[in-house]
Design an enzyme around this catalytic site. Structure first.
Site, PDB file in Angstrom:
ATOM      1  N   GLU A  60     -10.065  -1.682 -18.641  1.00  0.00           N
ATOM      2  CA  GLU A  60      -8.557  -1.941 -19.122  1.00  0.00           C
ATOM      3  C   GLU A  60      -8.751  -3.716 -19.979  1.00  0.00           C
ATOM      4  OE1 GLU A  60      -9.438  -1.783 -15.839  1.00  0.00           O
ATOM      5  OE2 GLU A  60      -7.983  -0.235 -15.721  1.00  0.00           O
ATOM      6  N   HIS A 129      -2.051  -3.634  -6.271  1.00  0.00           N
ATOM      7  CA  HIS A 129      -1.879  -2.064  -6.759  1.00  0.00           C
ATOM      8  C   HIS A 129       0.344  -2.331  -6.881  1.00  0.00           C
ATOM      9  CE1 HIS A 129      -5.002  -0.794  -5.910  1.00  0.00           C
ATOM     10  NE2 HIS A 129      -5.133   0.221  -6.795  1.00  0.00           N
TER      11      HIS A 129
END
Length: 324
Positions: A60, A129
């Site tokens: 990321e 998450h």
């Protein structure tokens, strides 16, 4: 008017903007051949090719940084995060670079990029998450944050976000991807920073954003049917910029406010809204401002327990009844 899913509305917005502007590109993990983890980019790689839709390594920090650099060089990247929880891995790129470059360059460098992806809990994918990071991100000047609650809003806000010259973070709710709404075929844009009254009412204001808006609408229906209480539902749509006028207008009309928010309560978006109401509409209130947030704990993996963690229409109804 066609009825389509939230996911399809986002896909249509991306396709329309890729067609309209050759500088728009999409990048992220599995956005090309695999069509995106939640299929929001389905068919776009096949239609627009490798130069417009790029698969990236699982890093990321690297691909958000790539998006920052690409936007500085004139492209308009749309960066997909598989989960917004992973933005923390790229927090330096998100906040120090995307959020600050316009300021640090004295306004000489625009950063027209979108970072988008699913956020919030409710899908039983565990604590790492299921974050609701909009309050953390909106805290930082230079960043715009939007949270569409319907397919109509998702399409209109996404198209506006892509055309904006500042970084815009689009927080999609995983539980909404399969939900359907009417969405017009003709082009439309929704300006950032303009809230929407999703349901008119006179007795109490339910102020929400993202999926909490849907929870509020269900609560408003229960309140009307079972208690003859008519709640007004204000969907913020955009967290930053924030439509303070719409919030205050509703509160001055109903004189009561319950803020519905899937954030954890500490330093949540609703905490900011409560401060605004207390500072600017205190004399209009007939009761304290109350909040319904997620429980103050990391997301619970168990499906049965996670349902108890998120705001529900019943919890909103209970809170409203304590006011009237």
């Amino acid at each position: 008017m066609p009825v389509i899913t939230y996911r399809k509305a986002l896909n249509d917005a991306l396709a329309e903007e890729l067609t309209r502007d050759e500088n728009v590109v999409i990048l992220g993990e599995e956005v090309a051949q695999y069509n995106g983890a939640y299929k929001v980019t389905e068919g776009l790689w096949k239609r627009f090719g490798d130069k417009r839709v790029w698969d990236t390594p699982i890093s990321e920090a690297a691909f958000v940084g790539l998006g920052v650099g690409a936007s500085m060089m004139g492209l308009r990247p749309v960066v997909e995060l598989m989960f917004w929880s992973f933005a923390f891995v790229a927090y330096d790129q998100v906040v120090n670079n995307a959020g600050c470059i316009r300021y640090m360059s004295g306004g000489l460098v625009n950063l027209p990029m979108v970072i988008r992806g699913p956020a919030n809990g409710g899908t039983n994918v565990g604590a790492t998450h299921s974050h609701t990071p909009e309050s953390i991100l909106a805290h930082n000047p230079g960043i715009k944050v939007v949270c569409p609650a319907t397919a109509y809003d998702a399409k209109g806000l996404m198209k506006t976000a892509i055309r904006d010259d500042d970084p815009v973070f689009v927080m999609e709710n995983t539980l909404l991807y399969g939900e359907t709404w009417e969405v017009p075929e003709e082009e439309y844009l929704i300006p950032l920073g303009v809230a929407d009254v999703k349901r008119e009412g006179a007795d109490v204001s339910l102020i929400a954003h993202g999926r909490a808006t849907i929870t509020s609408l269900k609560a408003a229906e229960l309140l009307a049917q079972e208690h003859n209480i008519h709640a007004e539902v204000v969907d913020l749509r955009s967290i930053r910029p924030l439509d303070e006028d719409a919030i205050l207008r509703s509160v001055r009309k109903t004189h009561r406010a319950v803020l519905v928010d899937e954030n954890k309560p500490f330093c949540a978006v609703s905490a900011q809204i409560a401060t605004i109401i207390q500072q600017k509409a205190f004399d209009d209130l007939d009761a304290p401002v109350l909040r319904v947030c997620s429980l103050d704990a990391p997301a619970i993996y168990s499906p049965r327990l996670e349902k108890l963690q998120l705001p529900t229409p019943e919890r909103v109804v209970e809170k409203v009844l304590s006011l009237v």
